[in-house]
Write an enzyme that holds these catalytic residues in place. Structure first.
Site, short mmCIF file in Angstrom:
data_model
loop_
_atom_site.label_atom_id
_atom_site.label_comp_id
_atom_site.label_asym_id
_atom_site.label_seq_id
_atom_site.Cartn_x
_atom_site.Cartn_y
_atom_site.Cartn_z
N GLU A 1 0.83 -1.20 0.00
CA GLU A 1 0.00 0.00 0.00
C GLU A 1 0.86 1.25 0.00
OE1 GLU A 1 -4.07 -1.41 2.23
OE2 GLU A 1 -2.39 -0.87 3.53
N CYS B 1 3.38 8.58 1.02
CA CYS B 1 3.96 7.61 1.93
C CYS B 1 4.15 6.32 1.15
CB CYS B 1 3.03 7.41 3.12
SG CYS B 1 3.60 6.18 4.31
N CYS C 1 6.83 -6.67 6.73
CA CYS C 1 7.96 -6.11 7.48
C CYS C 1 8.48 -7.18 8.42
CB CYS C 1 7.53 -4.88 8.27
SG CYS C 1 8.89 -4.07 9.16
N CYS D 1 7.29 -5.43 15.30
CA CYS D 1 6.83 -4.54 16.37
C CYS D 1 5.36 -4.85 16.69
CB CYS D 1 6.99 -3.07 15.96
SG CYS D 1 8.69 -2.61 15.56
N CYS E 1 2.30 -2.54 15.45
CA CYS E 1 2.23 -2.15 14.04
C CYS E 1 1.57 -3.26 13.23
CB CYS E 1 3.63 -1.87 13.51
SG CYS E 1 3.67 -1.44 11.75
N GLY F 1 7.16 -1.85 5.59
CA GLY F 1 8.55 -2.24 5.55
C GLY F 1 9.47 -1.37 6.38
N GLU F 2 10.66 -1.90 6.64
CA GLU F 2 11.76 -1.19 7.28
C GLU F 2 12.72 -0.77 6.16
OE1 GLU F 2 14.78 0.51 8.71
OE2 GLU F 2 13.21 0.10 10.18
N SER G 1 13.02 6.66 7.13
CA SER G 1 12.82 6.33 8.54
C SER G 1 13.38 4.95 8.85
CB SER G 1 11.33 6.37 8.90
OG SER G 1 10.65 5.30 8.25
N SER H 1 12.35 6.14 14.45
CA SER H 1 11.12 5.76 15.15
C SER H 1 11.51 5.19 16.51
CB SER H 1 10.34 4.72 14.32
OG SER H 1 9.91 5.28 13.10
N CYS I 1 -0.32 5.88 10.07
CA CYS I 1 0.91 5.21 10.49
C CYS I 1 0.59 3.96 11.29
CB CYS I 1 1.75 6.15 11.35
SG CYS I 1 2.39 7.57 10.44
#
Length: 414
Positions: free
Chosen positions: A137, A150, A157, A161, A164, A218-219, A252, A275, A397
């Site tokens: 997305e 974004c 990911c 976390c 999330c 994703g990271e 980020s 973050s 987010c």
């Protein structure tokens, strides 16, 4: 610097909610720790696209397809300036070879499954299907004076976390450079066709994406090379790239310290965002599993190093979660840690967590949020409460995730 803070100061009377998973089972390693996925699972690679190539490589590829090298620049102009992959619109290319050239250089990468709109059309969430069926997305947002996209850098990911939604499904795979760029090109195409909410009469900004935030799925720093190759294309002059300002691009991370240091040496003045979400290791170990590898102080030291090498002020992202990480003493500890590393190098962006009904994960109250921001500002830390966009369409987010409903919609495309 060493971590000396307890879970909470004694005798404060504050409530401390502990992180826990709800409605899903967190993946664990053999020793019972949250599983971290740094390597992308092996899957079929997407087709090589013009945006995966350097300008000289584009020329060589065009020659391989039997056309003179200058056609590469024409094709780049169509893609990066006119935002099109449709051969019918490329009337300056030879009609007899146009289809073959486009098929070889601009293969389809993203299939739009659907769009969801909110904020009177000023926010649009796109659901894309990749060539292998993976779903990602991106969210397009119009603000006064700018248009922000974004973008996702991975399908899923691997950082795990617990608050999330994206991390709950784990990592499907890294996205290619061109798949990242294609999100921007498709958004620019929609804007050019009038598909984004109305522009105010006193808004003289350009009608294309001006700001990128790598805060989708994703990271980003776990897909380092492809993300940085995409950034280079974003900032390259048209027609070789998108002609964007590096200062409008935010990269980020949850705290991959070696990659932060690598980013510091790139020589591209993007905005860097860490973050953080907790200033103490006791809580951050649970909120951000990668904290088990690189602690709060290590991440902040790397962030400060980024500022020293680039001169670009660092952003600290902090999701305020009720009774979990929003205590006044944590605001004080955060300010203390940031001020220990100097003044003027950092800006804090708290954002109330996007609430889930009946969940332990819910937004801080307005009063607590205001107090948290006040304490940081009073300590000399520039702090701005971030605007939340897209909650109604699960586009804010931490909300980006491919649901079973999304998968069903994608399946109907055939």
């Amino acid at each position: 610097m060493t971590e000396t803070s307890p879970a909470r100061p004694a005798n404060t009377g504050v409530r401390q909610t502990r992180p826990r998973t709800e409605g899903w089972t967190q993946k664990k390693d053999a020793e019972g720790r949250p599983l971290l996925q740094f390597a992308s699972p092996k899957r079929g690679k997407p087709p090589v696209h013009l945006a995966d190539m350097t300008p000289p490589e584009r020329v060589e590829k065009v020659k391989e397809l039997g056309l003179p090298g200058f056609r590469a620049k024409q094709l780049s102009t169509h893609y990066f300036t006119h935002y099109t992959s449709d051969p019918a619109e490329m009337t300056d290319l030879p009609a007899a070879q146009r289809e073959e050239l486009v098929a070889g250089m601009l293969p389809p990468l993203l299939t739009e499954v659907r769009q969801l709109k909110t904020d009177r059309g000023d926010t649009i969430k796109f659901l894309w299907r990749l060539h292998d069926g993976a779903l990602v997305e991106s969210v397009l947002m119009r603000y006064p004076g700018r248009i922000t996209l974004c973008v996702s850098s991975q399908a899923g990911c691997g950082m795990n976390c617990p608050f999330c939604a994206t991390g709950q499904a784990g990592l499907t795979r890294n996205m290619s450079t061109a798949e990242i760029i294609e999100q921007i090109v498709r958004a620019n195409r929609l804007i050019a066709e009038g598909g984004l909410g109305g522009k105010k009469s006193d808004d003289h900004s350009m009608e294309r994406v001006s700001n990128i935030v790598f805060m989708g799925m994703g990271e980003p720093l776990a897909n380092y090379k492809r993300v940085m190759d995409a950034v280079r294309i974003m900032v390259a002059d048209q027609p070789n790239g998108l002609g964007m300002s590096a200062r409008g691009i935010t990269v980020s991370t949850v705290g991959l310290v070696p990659a932060i240091r690598k980013l510091s040496d790139e020589g591209i003045p993007v905005t860097f965002a860490l973050s953080l979400h907790a200033p103490d290791d006791h809580l951050r170990d649970e909120l951000i599993p990668v904290n088990s590898k690189w602690k709060v102080d290590e991440a902040l030291d790397a962030a400060r190093e980024y500022y020293e090498k680039t001169g670009r002020r660092v952003s600290i992202e902090y999701a305020l979660i009720k009774d979990m990480n929003d205590h006044g003493w944590r605001a004080d500890l955060l300010a203390e840690k940031l001020n220990e590393r100097g003044r003027g190098w950092v800006h804090v962006n708290p954002i109330p967590l996007n609430p889930t009904p009946e969940s332990v994960w819910t937004a801080s109250t307005r009063e607590v949020t205001n107090e948290f921001v006040r304490r940081l500002n009073d300590a000399g830390i520039p702090t701005t409460l971030r605007d939340t966009r897209g909650k109604e369409i699960d586009g804010a987010c931490g909300q980006l995730v491919a649901t079973t409903e999304d998968e069903a919609a994608a399946a109907q495309l055939g």
